[in-house]
Design a protein around this motif. Structure first.
Motif, PDB file in Angstrom:
ATOM      1  N   SER A 138      -9.239   6.349 -40.063  1.00  9.94           N
ATOM      2  CA  SER A 138     -10.533   6.828 -40.236  1.00  9.94           C
ATOM      3  C   SER A 138     -11.236   7.002 -38.527  1.00  9.94           C
ATOM      4  CB  SER A 138     -11.388   5.981 -41.133  1.00  9.94           C
ATOM      5  OG  SER A 138     -10.717   6.144 -42.553  1.00  9.94           O
ATOM      6  N   ALA A 139     -11.115   5.617 -37.923  1.00 12.45           N
ATOM      7  CA  ALA A 139     -11.840   5.485 -36.656  1.00 12.45           C
ATOM      8  C   ALA A 139     -11.160   6.651 -35.724  1.00 12.45           C
ATOM      9  CB  ALA A 139     -11.428   4.280 -36.104  1.00 12.45           C
ATOM     10  N   THR A 140      -9.962   7.004 -35.725  1.00 18.47           N
ATOM     11  CA  THR A 140      -9.253   7.789 -34.738  1.00 18.47           C
ATOM     12  C   THR A 140      -9.626   9.213 -35.159  1.00 18.47           C
ATOM     13  OG1 THR A 140      -7.132   6.246 -34.719  1.00 18.47           O
ATOM     14  CG2 THR A 140      -6.971   8.552 -33.829  1.00 18.47           C
ATOM     15  N   LEU A 141      -9.825   9.400 -36.328  1.00 18.38           N
ATOM     16  CA  LEU A 141     -10.113  10.871 -36.681  1.00 18.38           C
ATOM     17  C   LEU A 141     -11.406  11.194 -36.255  1.00 18.38           C
ATOM     18  CD1 LEU A 141      -9.476  13.493 -38.167  1.00 18.38           C
ATOM     19  CD2 LEU A 141     -10.389  12.614 -40.311  1.00 18.38           C
ATOM     20  N   ILE A 142     -12.339  10.359 -36.399  1.00 19.06           N
ATOM     21  CA  ILE A 142     -13.868  10.456 -36.482  1.00 19.06           C
ATOM     22  C   ILE A 142     -14.005  10.634 -34.737  1.00 19.06           C
ATOM     23  CG2 ILE A 142     -16.232   9.402 -36.144  1.00 19.06           C
ATOM     24  CD1 ILE A 142     -15.390   8.103 -38.860  1.00 19.06           C
ATOM     25  N   GLY A 373      -8.609  13.303 -23.947  1.00 10.86           N
ATOM     26  CA  GLY A 373      -8.686  12.194 -23.240  1.00 10.86           C
ATOM     27  C   GLY A 373      -9.562  11.107 -23.772  1.00 10.86           C
ATOM     28  N   GLN A 374     -10.692  11.816 -24.434  1.00  9.82           N
ATOM     29  CA  GLN A 374     -11.801  10.845 -24.981  1.00  9.82           C
ATOM     30  C   GLN A 374     -11.325   9.925 -25.989  1.00  9.82           C
ATOM     31  OE1 GLN A 374     -15.059  13.470 -25.818  1.00  9.82           O
ATOM     32  NE2 GLN A 374     -16.065  12.874 -23.878  1.00  9.82           N
ATOM     33  N   PHE A 375     -10.317  10.315 -26.758  1.00  7.20           N
ATOM     34  CA  PHE A 375      -9.530   9.583 -27.878  1.00  7.20           C
ATOM     35  C   PHE A 375      -8.154   9.055 -27.730  1.00  7.20           C
ATOM     36  CE2 PHE A 375      -8.727  13.869 -29.221  1.00  7.20           C
ATOM     37  CZ  PHE A 375      -7.604  14.178 -29.598  1.00  7.20           C
ATOM     38  N   THR A 376      -7.742   9.157 -26.323  1.00  5.62           N
ATOM     39  CA  THR A 376      -6.368   8.559 -25.847  1.00  5.62           C
ATOM     40  C   THR A 376      -6.377   7.494 -25.321  1.00  5.62           C
ATOM     41  OG1 THR A 376      -5.871  10.920 -25.768  1.00  5.62           O
ATOM     42  CG2 THR A 376      -4.172   9.453 -25.121  1.00  5.62           C
ATOM     43  N   PRO A 377      -5.657   6.375 -25.742  1.00  8.74           N
ATOM     44  CA  PRO A 377      -5.920   5.038 -24.937  1.00  8.74           C
ATOM     45  C   PRO A 377      -5.104   5.529 -23.602  1.00  8.74           C
ATOM     46  CG  PRO A 377      -5.235   4.876 -27.249  1.00  8.74           C
ATOM     47  CD  PRO A 377      -5.090   6.349 -27.137  1.00  8.74           C
ATOM     48  N   PRO A 378      -5.203   4.539 -22.546  1.00  7.93           N
ATOM     49  CA  PRO A 378      -6.175   3.215 -22.671  1.00  7.93           C
ATOM     50  C   PRO A 378      -7.537   3.280 -22.600  1.00  7.93           C
ATOM     51  CG  PRO A 378      -5.323   3.415 -20.526  1.00  7.93           C
ATOM     52  CD  PRO A 378      -4.805   4.670 -21.290  1.00  7.93           C
ATOM     53  N   VAL A 379      -8.311   4.145 -21.781  1.00 11.82           N
ATOM     54  CA  VAL A 379      -9.525   4.172 -21.708  1.00 11.82           C
ATOM     55  C   VAL A 379     -10.213   5.396 -22.542  1.00 11.82           C
ATOM     56  CG1 VAL A 379     -11.449   4.335 -20.282  1.00 11.82           C
ATOM     57  CG2 VAL A 379      -9.401   3.233 -19.321  1.00 11.82           C
ATOM     58  N   ALA A 380     -10.358   5.176 -23.890  1.00 11.21           N
ATOM     59  CA  ALA A 380     -10.626   6.355 -24.824  1.00 11.21           C
ATOM     60  C   ALA A 380     -12.189   5.870 -25.025  1.00 11.21           C
ATOM     61  CB  ALA A 380      -9.727   6.353 -25.895  1.00 11.21           C
ATOM     62  N   VAL A 381     -13.153   6.727 -24.788  1.00 10.16           N
ATOM     63  CA  VAL A 381     -14.628   6.306 -24.864  1.00 10.16           C
ATOM     64  C   VAL A 381     -14.925   6.532 -26.261  1.00 10.16           C
ATOM     65  CG1 VAL A 381     -15.244   6.487 -22.561  1.00 10.16           C
ATOM     66  CG2 VAL A 381     -15.281   8.592 -23.866  1.00 10.16           C
ATOM     67  N   ASN A 382     -14.517   7.676 -27.093  1.00  8.63           N
ATOM     68  CA  ASN A 382     -14.783   7.830 -28.190  1.00  8.63           C
ATOM     69  C   ASN A 382     -14.236   6.903 -29.177  1.00  8.63           C
ATOM     70  OD1 ASN A 382     -16.218  10.129 -27.379  1.00  8.63           O
ATOM     71  ND2 ASN A 382     -15.100  11.466 -28.445  1.00  8.63           N
ATOM     72  N   LEU A 383     -13.057   6.517 -28.955  1.00 13.95           N
ATOM     73  CA  LEU A 383     -12.093   5.784 -29.639  1.00 13.95           C
ATOM     74  C   LEU A 383     -12.849   4.049 -29.524  1.00 13.95           C
ATOM     75  CD1 LEU A 383      -9.945   6.042 -31.848  1.00 13.95           C
ATOM     76  CD2 LEU A 383      -8.543   5.536 -29.720  1.00 13.95           C
ATOM     77  N   MET A 384     -13.318   3.883 -28.270  1.00 14.16           N
ATOM     78  CA  MET A 384     -13.886   2.573 -28.272  1.00 14.16           C
ATOM     79  C   MET A 384     -15.239   2.298 -29.112  1.00 14.16           C
ATOM     80  SD  MET A 384     -13.766   1.880 -24.081  1.00 14.16           S
ATOM     81  CE  MET A 384     -11.933   1.368 -23.374  1.00 14.16           C
ATOM     82  N   VAL A 385     -15.772   3.381 -29.233  1.00 15.02           N
ATOM     83  CA  VAL A 385     -17.015   3.179 -29.867  1.00 15.02           C
ATOM     84  C   VAL A 385     -16.727   3.127 -31.355  1.00 15.02           C
ATOM     85  CG1 VAL A 385     -19.120   4.716 -30.976  1.00 15.02           C
ATOM     86  CG2 VAL A 385     -18.353   4.556 -28.449  1.00 15.02           C
ATOM     87  N   THR A 386     -15.933   4.084 -32.146  1.00 19.60           N
ATOM     88  CA  THR A 386     -15.412   3.970 -33.404  1.00 19.60           C
ATOM     89  C   THR A 386     -14.687   2.771 -33.858  1.00 19.60           C
ATOM     90  OG1 THR A 386     -13.300   5.337 -33.258  1.00 19.60           O
ATOM     91  CG2 THR A 386     -15.302   6.617 -33.605  1.00 19.60           C
ATOM     92  N   THR A 387     -13.897   2.209 -32.975  1.00 21.64           N
ATOM     93  CA  THR A 387     -13.106   0.761 -33.318  1.00 21.64           C
ATOM     94  C   THR A 387     -13.997  -0.340 -33.464  1.00 21.64           C
ATOM     95  OG1 THR A 387     -12.467   0.779 -31.117  1.00 21.64           O
ATOM     96  CG2 THR A 387     -10.838   1.878 -32.329  1.00 21.64           C
ATOM     97  N   ALA A 401      -3.625   8.219 -32.910  1.00 21.50           N
ATOM     98  CA  ALA A 401      -4.308   9.104 -31.936  1.00 21.50           C
ATOM     99  C   ALA A 401      -3.315   9.827 -31.209  1.00 21.50           C
ATOM    100  CB  ALA A 401      -4.510   8.070 -30.783  1.00 21.50           C
ATOM    101  N   LEU A 402      -1.964   9.544 -31.195  1.00 21.14           N
ATOM    102  CA  LEU A 402      -0.632  10.376 -30.660  1.00 21.14           C
ATOM    103  C   LEU A 402      -0.647  11.674 -31.826  1.00 21.14           C
ATOM    104  CD1 LEU A 402       1.977   7.856 -29.681  1.00 21.14           C
ATOM    105  CD2 LEU A 402       0.310   9.037 -28.046  1.00 21.14           C
TER     106      LEU A 402
END
Length: 433
Positions: A138-142, A373-387, A401-402
């Motif tokens: 869910s976090a990755t999809l959002i 890039g916004q949801f691809t680690p290591p620095v994924a700003v969107n993913l940091m917010v949702t996680t 994410a992949l």
């Protein structure tokens, strides 16, 4: 070593040392000035920083940031979710579809991926968890869906691109981003629906969903749905410019929050003004200090040398475009969109002109890469917010994410192969492409 090499090495060294991007750019630019020009030229630092931000279109950036914050606080995301749930009904993958749709609509208000991700995640994550969706999915999809915010107008990233690249019509960029943004959303939705059906998530109706009617939820969501229509309609009709559209969006969002949803108070509005000022200050600081790096790189010929080196790699424009896209994708995993544009565009503009790539189409390709890039680690700003909202570790989302990176890469490939996906709408609307 030549002065421009010293400047580039200094920039890389400051980044590796953990110095913030804005100050890395300023310090590296100063190194280049001292090494290649003259220490006396440091007197130009004040002028360069001022000239970087003294541009009328930049006014739209803090205003659209404020718009996103106002709509988030006004309960708009919750109303959109309820309307989408009522419209779609209970089915496998229904909430995944709701999440993608709401992220895309919210992106048409805020223009910011992290703001979009935060607003939707706060509303959607509890419902998706109750319906059986794993939190990492869910976090990755959002996070992935929220990345479409930098494609769907109004987009802060596209505003900056129009300023960095001379002669590009921002209205054409906004129009060009619409269909690729929708295509990216659909590309994310396909694997999400397949996976949801494969694992049997959301087999039963979500609790409370049966009480939602399309008519009632549509009426509640109508002010939110009208916002993109107001912004884009005003731009198309010529009623206001993109900068004026940002002012209209703030005024409309304030009216919606204070008088329609009544979830926004004057105290909240004051707090949001402060929050928007802080976020905008960070953005403007990056832009201002990047002016030092840009001026030094131009005076030293650094960007010209890099562009000539890139052009000399191959005469095949398609192969070079692929290499550029891969480079931007890697940069998107490490840096924010604003930094990428300010650092890479002085080098890429000569390359774009040499191979005669359409600047509007090329800008959309860059935006799609940065969105990935916004949801691809290591620095994924969107993913940091949702996680953070989901209270899970970033590493838990890597597999999902992949999957979504691959899905959006397919959408990117389609836009690259068929430029008309991006260019058809601005051409029909009569904008200069």
């Amino acid at each position: 070593m030549t002065p421009d090499i010293w400047m580039l090495l200094a920039f890389a060294g400051f980044l590796i040392a953990g110095v913030p991007v804005a100050f890395s750019l300023a310090l590296a630019g100063s190194v280049g000035i001292v090494a290649g020009l003259s220490p006396d030229m440091l007197a130009t630092l004040g002028t360069n920083t001022y000239n970087s931000v003294a541009k009328y279109p930049l006014i739209a950036i803090p205003l659209f940031i404020l718009t996103g914050l106002i709509f988030e606080r006004s309960g708009v995301a919750l109303r959109l979710v309820r309307f989408a749930q009522a419209l779609i009904g209970p089915r496998h993958g229904g909430l995944a579809l709701v999440a993608v749709l709401v992220c895309m609509i919210m992106g048409g208000m805020s223009g910011s991926g992290p703001a979009d991700a935060a607003a939707v995640a706060m509303v959607m994550l509890p419902s998706m968890t109750k319906a059986g969706y794993p939190k990492p999915f869910s976090a990755t999809l959002i996070a992935a869906s929220a990345s479409t915010a930098i494609l769907i107008p109004p987009s802060v990233a596209l505003i900056l691109y129009s300023i960095v690249v001379p002669g590009v019509d921002l209205r054409a960029l906004f129009a060009a981003g619409l269909f690729p943004g929708i295509l990216a959303g659909l590309a994310l939705l396909v694997p999400a629906m397949i996976v949801a059906k494969r694992y049997g998530w959301e087999g039963a109706p979500v609790e409370g969903a049966e009480t939602l009617t399309v008519r009632t939820t549509f009426r509640q969501a109508l002010p939110a749905l009208f916002a993109p229509v107001l912004i884009l309609g005003g731009l198309r009709s010529g009623l206001f410019t993109p900068t004026e559209a940002a002012v209209v969006a703030v005024a409309y969002g304030t009216i919606v929050g204070l008088f329609l949803t009544k979830e926004l108070s004057l105290r909240d509005l004051w707090e949001l003004l402060g929050e928007a000022a802080i976020i905008s200050g960070v953005v403007m600081l990056i832009i201002a200090l990047a002016g030092i790096f840009a001026w030094a790189g131009t005076m030293l010929g650094t960007f010209r040398h890099l562009a000539e080196w890139i052009i000399g790699l191959t005469d095949n424009g398609i192969l070079l475009l692929v290499l550029v896209m891969l480079a931007v994708l890697v940069a998107g995993m490490l840096l924010d969109a604003i930094s990428i544009y300010l650092i890479m565009m002085p080098v890429l503009i000569p390359v774009m002109q040499h191979f005669e790539w359409n600047p509007v189409w090329f800008g959309i390709l860059l935006a799609m890469n940065i969105a990935i890039g916004q949801f691809t680690p290591p620095v994924a700003v969107n993913l940091m917010v949702t996680t953070e909202i989901a209270k899970i570790r970033l590493e838990e989302t890597l597999g999902w994410a992949l999957l979504f990176v691959l899905a959006m890469a397919c959408a990117l490939a389609l836009v690259a192969i068929f430029p008309s996906i991006a260019l058809w709408l601005p051409s029909v609307l009569g904008y200069n492409v």
